[in-house]
Design a protein around this motif. Structure first.
Motif, PDB file in Angstrom:
ATOM      1  N   GLY A  87       0.782  -1.225   0.000  1.00  0.00           N
ATOM      2  CA  GLY A  87       0.000   0.000   0.000  1.00  0.00           C
ATOM      3  C   GLY A  87       0.812   1.272   0.000  1.00  0.00           C
ATOM      4  O   GLY A  87       0.250   2.367  -0.166  1.00  0.00           O
ATOM      5  N   GLU A  88       2.135   1.191   0.177  1.00  0.00           N
ATOM      6  CA  GLU A  88       2.960   2.383   0.116  1.00  0.00           C
ATOM      7  C   GLU A  88       3.124   2.846  -1.331  1.00  0.00           C
ATOM      8  O   GLU A  88       2.902   2.087  -2.272  1.00  0.00           O
ATOM      9  CB  GLU A  88       4.333   2.113   0.746  1.00  0.00           C
ATOM     10  N   THR A  89       3.523   4.107  -1.479  1.00  0.00           N
ATOM     11  CA  THR A  89       3.649   4.708  -2.808  1.00  0.00           C
ATOM     12  C   THR A  89       5.086   5.130  -3.050  1.00  0.00           C
ATOM     13  O   THR A  89       5.738   5.691  -2.167  1.00  0.00           O
ATOM     14  CB  THR A  89       2.734   5.939  -2.935  1.00  0.00           C
ATOM     15  N   GLY A  90       5.573   4.853  -4.245  1.00  0.00           N
ATOM     16  CA  GLY A  90       6.865   5.362  -4.669  1.00  0.00           C
ATOM     17  C   GLY A  90       6.661   6.636  -5.468  1.00  0.00           C
ATOM     18  O   GLY A  90       5.795   6.695  -6.343  1.00  0.00           O
ATOM     19  N   VAL A  91       7.424   7.675  -5.144  1.00  0.00           N
ATOM     20  CA  VAL A  91       7.320   8.966  -5.815  1.00  0.00           C
ATOM     21  C   VAL A  91       8.719   9.392  -6.261  1.00  0.00           C
ATOM     22  O   VAL A  91       9.668   9.360  -5.476  1.00  0.00           O
ATOM     23  CB  VAL A  91       6.719  10.055  -4.894  1.00  0.00           C
ATOM     24  N   SER A  92       8.844   9.781  -7.521  1.00  0.00           N
ATOM     25  CA  SER A  92      10.114  10.271  -8.044  1.00  0.00           C
ATOM     26  C   SER A  92       9.870  11.602  -8.734  1.00  0.00           C
ATOM     27  O   SER A  92       8.991  11.719  -9.594  1.00  0.00           O
ATOM     28  CB  SER A  92      10.698   9.266  -9.048  1.00  0.00           C
ATOM     29  N   VAL A  93      10.635  12.625  -8.350  1.00  0.00           N
ATOM     30  CA  VAL A  93      10.509  13.958  -8.939  1.00  0.00           C
ATOM     31  C   VAL A  93      11.860  14.363  -9.511  1.00  0.00           C
ATOM     32  O   VAL A  93      12.900  14.175  -8.872  1.00  0.00           O
ATOM     33  CB  VAL A  93      10.034  15.000  -7.897  1.00  0.00           C
ATOM     34  N   TYR A  94      11.823  14.950 -10.715  1.00  0.00           N
ATOM     35  CA  TYR A  94      13.059  15.348 -11.389  1.00  0.00           C
ATOM     36  C   TYR A  94      12.884  16.728 -12.008  1.00  0.00           C
ATOM     37  O   TYR A  94      11.833  17.051 -12.569  1.00  0.00           O
ATOM     38  CB  TYR A  94      13.424  14.340 -12.481  1.00  0.00           C
ATOM     39  N   GLN A  95      13.924  17.548 -11.886  1.00  0.00           N
ATOM     40  CA  GLN A  95      13.950  18.893 -12.472  1.00  0.00           C
ATOM     41  C   GLN A  95      15.388  19.184 -12.873  1.00  0.00           C
ATOM     42  O   GLN A  95      16.319  18.873 -12.131  1.00  0.00           O
ATOM     43  CB  GLN A  95      13.426  19.912 -11.453  1.00  0.00           C
ATOM     44  N   THR A  96      15.588  19.770 -14.042  1.00  0.00           N
ATOM     45  CA  THR A  96      16.933  19.908 -14.600  1.00  0.00           C
ATOM     46  C   THR A  96      17.703  21.108 -14.074  1.00  0.00           C
ATOM     47  O   THR A  96      18.630  21.581 -14.722  1.00  0.00           O
ATOM     48  CB  THR A  96      16.865  19.999 -16.131  1.00  0.00           C
ATOM     49  N   ALA A  97      17.333  21.629 -12.945  1.00  0.00           N
ATOM     50  CA  ALA A  97      18.063  22.718 -12.290  1.00  0.00           C
ATOM     51  C   ALA A  97      17.885  22.538 -10.791  1.00  0.00           C
ATOM     52  O   ALA A  97      17.029  21.763 -10.352  1.00  0.00           O
ATOM     53  CB  ALA A  97      17.533  24.086 -12.750  1.00  0.00           C
ATOM     54  N   PRO A  98      18.677  23.222  -9.974  1.00  0.00           N
ATOM     55  CA  PRO A  98      18.503  23.075  -8.522  1.00  0.00           C
ATOM     56  C   PRO A  98      17.089  23.430  -8.085  1.00  0.00           C
ATOM     57  O   PRO A  98      16.484  24.371  -8.614  1.00  0.00           O
ATOM     58  CB  PRO A  98      19.528  24.067  -7.956  1.00  0.00           C
ATOM     59  N   TRP A  99      16.557  22.684  -7.143  1.00  0.00           N
ATOM     60  CA  TRP A  99      15.239  22.993  -6.585  1.00  0.00           C
ATOM     61  C   TRP A  99      15.240  22.618  -5.109  1.00  0.00           C
ATOM     62  O   TRP A  99      16.006  21.785  -4.657  1.00  0.00           O
ATOM     63  CB  TRP A  99      14.116  22.284  -7.337  1.00  0.00           C
TER      64      TRP A  99
END
Length: 567
Positions: free
Chosen positions: A270-282
């Motif tokens: 029931g857990e969720t995997g989340v991946s976030v990507y951005q091509t500059a510092p955030w």
């Protein structure tokens, strides 16, 4: 951090004492602004109370002795800068006031004219690597400028019977324009302290401010002529003169374009995997509407003044002097922290699965000499991408926050992929052969729903999100093995016992389809074979034969003695 002792004067490079201004910030907020202050002088509480007759806040006291850092880009820099801009006092018609670095222009009568960019807001100076820093500005913001000049007229003089007088009729800043690269994007009426709003495309590389300055001068010539009757006749000639000059200043910028992508997967529990990507510092991203579950990257923040504005020059036709500046613009600075990525809540929040980005050198050498923060000291990873596993996530509320104050976005889901499925697996183990010294075990890995074999050797079924390991493996007894085309692998165990075989799948960030892990237990002992039982019996006989012989001999001797006692 150096605290200024004084109520009305401000020493060069020293900000005013917190809560003695009309900035709108409270004492604690103002105290955190000045990271570039010297740490040589610390004022303890008793000395502070003796000097000012009041106590400081705890934050003010701490900020007096160390540099304060932030997890998010604070809005205090922008608030203070707006106030500081209002503190710039231009000169009169005979005096020009400018920072020492200003680009000044002289014309016929207009002298020491300048247009200087005071600040851009919101903006963040970002230290990526040694010798590599970026000046990020928000796509929408304001430009604060300062403009001044002086008008220098020739001195009145009399030559022969002609007197020339000069009079300044009018002078003004007539118009101000703002350019993004070479395109005009805004204009406004003249003022010494322009505030100009802007909207920028992400490919803009330079902002430029231009101002037109005009002056009108009357020149009067009086010629006196003595007539034959002895009277004086005056001939007056009026000449209207004009002068104009255009002054400019520019700054290279990096428009902070925050466009993040997100991927999801669901784990069997029931857990969720989340991946976030951005091509500059955030800065990080939030996972829930209430903002209680968050992920932070490697970037932390401090605020510091622009030292170019520590002094101002007051120039006249005959003199030039430096004076302390009361107009001190402040910027947010972003740096990679030794603390690295973190999650919130700290002990019951998301688990960071992986992070990726560029590997860069430490930018520590680029910091101002008086700045002391927890910056990385070795090579580091920029955390352009962070993947977590979490029990709580509101997908509609997931928001990515940038390193420029106020810049945030909802990450987009790549349409070609949708959600990344995480398939359950079934790992089994069977003993094929065994003897007293070795057991041969077959491991079988299949998809739980379809029964299809899962191939780990030379697996090319991947759709990379990050530059991570592409292949999974099965680990047993310290060995890492990969299944073949039938989803099987064979291992040899040399010590009796119970063994756990664990399937460690390749990251769901890289594999498509992605799999959940599984485990199984296999037991091996020599007594489970016929030959082992026969060998054990022989060894038992060898061990106990001497004892049996001795026992038999003892019994026989006992019988003989009992017979001898009873003839």
């Amino acid at each position: 951090m150096l605290l200024v002792i004084g109520f009305t004067t401000v020493a060069s490079a020293d900000p005013p004492r917190p809560e003695t201004t009309d900035s709108g910030l409270n004492e604690s907020e103002e105290a955190t602004l000045w990271a570039k202050q010297s740490a040589e002088t610390y004022v303890n509480e008793s000395a502070y109370e003796a000097a000012y007759g009041e106590n400081r806040t705890t934050v003010h006291q701490i900020a007096n002795g160390t540099d304060m850092t932030f997890r998010r880009p604070p809005d205090t820099a922008g608030q203070w800068t707006r106030y500081a801009h209002s503190q710039y006092e231009p000169g009169d018609s005979s005096t020009s006031v400018f920072p020492p670095t200003a680009n000044r222009t002289n014309s016929t009568y207009i002298k020491d004219a300048h247009a200087t960019l005071f600040a851009l807001s919101p903006a963040t100076k970002t230290y990526l690597a040694s010798g590599d820093s970026w000046f990020y500005v928000a796509p929408e913001g304001e430009v604060f400028g300062t403009i001044d000049y002086r008008v220098a007229l020739p001195a009145d003089e009399t030559v022969g019977n002609t007197t020339t007088k000069w009079e300044l009729e009018t002078h003004r800043i007539s118009e101000i324009r703002l350019y993004a690269d070479d395109e005009e994007i805004a204009r406004t009426d003249g003022t010494h302290r322009p505030e100009i709003g802007y909207q920028l495309d992400d490919d803009v590389e330079q902002l430029r401010i231009e101002a037109d300055i005009n002056a009108s001068i009357n020149r009067t010539k009086i010629t006196r002529t003595r007539l034959d009757d002895g009277s004086i006749h005056e001939s007056i000639t009026w000449t209207h003169l004009t002068d104009s000059v255009t002054v400019t200043d520019s700054r290279s910028v990096d428009v902070y374009d925050l466009q993040a992508t997100v991927h999801y997967t669901e784990y069997p529990n029931g857990e969720t995997g989340v991946s976030v990507y951005q091509t500059a510092p955030w800065q990080g991203y939030r996972l829930t509407e209430d903002d209680r579950v968050r992920v932070r990257g490697i970037w932390r923040f401090f605020t510091a003044r622009e030292t170019e504005w520590d002094d101002l020059v007051r120039a006249t036709a005959t003199d030039s002097e430096r004076v302390d500046s009361t107009a001190l613009p402040v910027y947010v600075h972003a740096y990679p922290s030794r603390l690295g990525p973190q999650t919130k809540p700290e002990y019951d929040g998301p688990t960071i699965l992986d992070q990726w980005g560029q590997t860069r050198r430490s930018p520590k050498a680029d910091l101002h000499e008086n700045v002391t923060v927890d910056i990385v000291e070795r090579r580091y990873e920029t955390t352009y991408g962070i993947a977590v596993r979490t029990r709580r996530v509101d997908r509609e509320a997931v928001t990515v926050h940038g390193i420029v104050n106020g810049v945030e976005t909802e990450p987009r889901l790549p349409p070609a992929e949708g959600e990344r499925p995480l398939r359950e697996t079934n790992l089994s183990a069977a003993v094929l052969q065994q003897n007293k010294s070795v057991a041969t075990v077959r491991l079988t890995l299949r998809e739980a729903d379809t029964g299809d074999p899962i191939v780990l050797a030379d697996d090319e079924r991947v759709a990379p999100i990050a530059d991570l390991s592409r292949d999974g493996y099965i680990e047993i007894d310290g060995q890492q093995v990969k299944t073949n085309a039938t989803g099987e692998a064979v291992v040899h165990l040399t010590e009796p016992g119970a063994y756990t075989a664990q399937y460690e799948p390749g990251s769901w960030l890289d594999h498509y389809p992605a799999y959940a892990g599984d485990s199984t237990v296999v037991r091996w002992h020599p007594l489970t074979t016929v030959s082992a039982w026969a060998s054990l019996a022989i060894r038992f006989g060898l061990w106990f034969t001497p004892l049996l012989v001795a026992l038999y001999g003892g019994l026989r001797l006992g019988s003989f003695l009992r017979w001898s006692e009873n003839p």
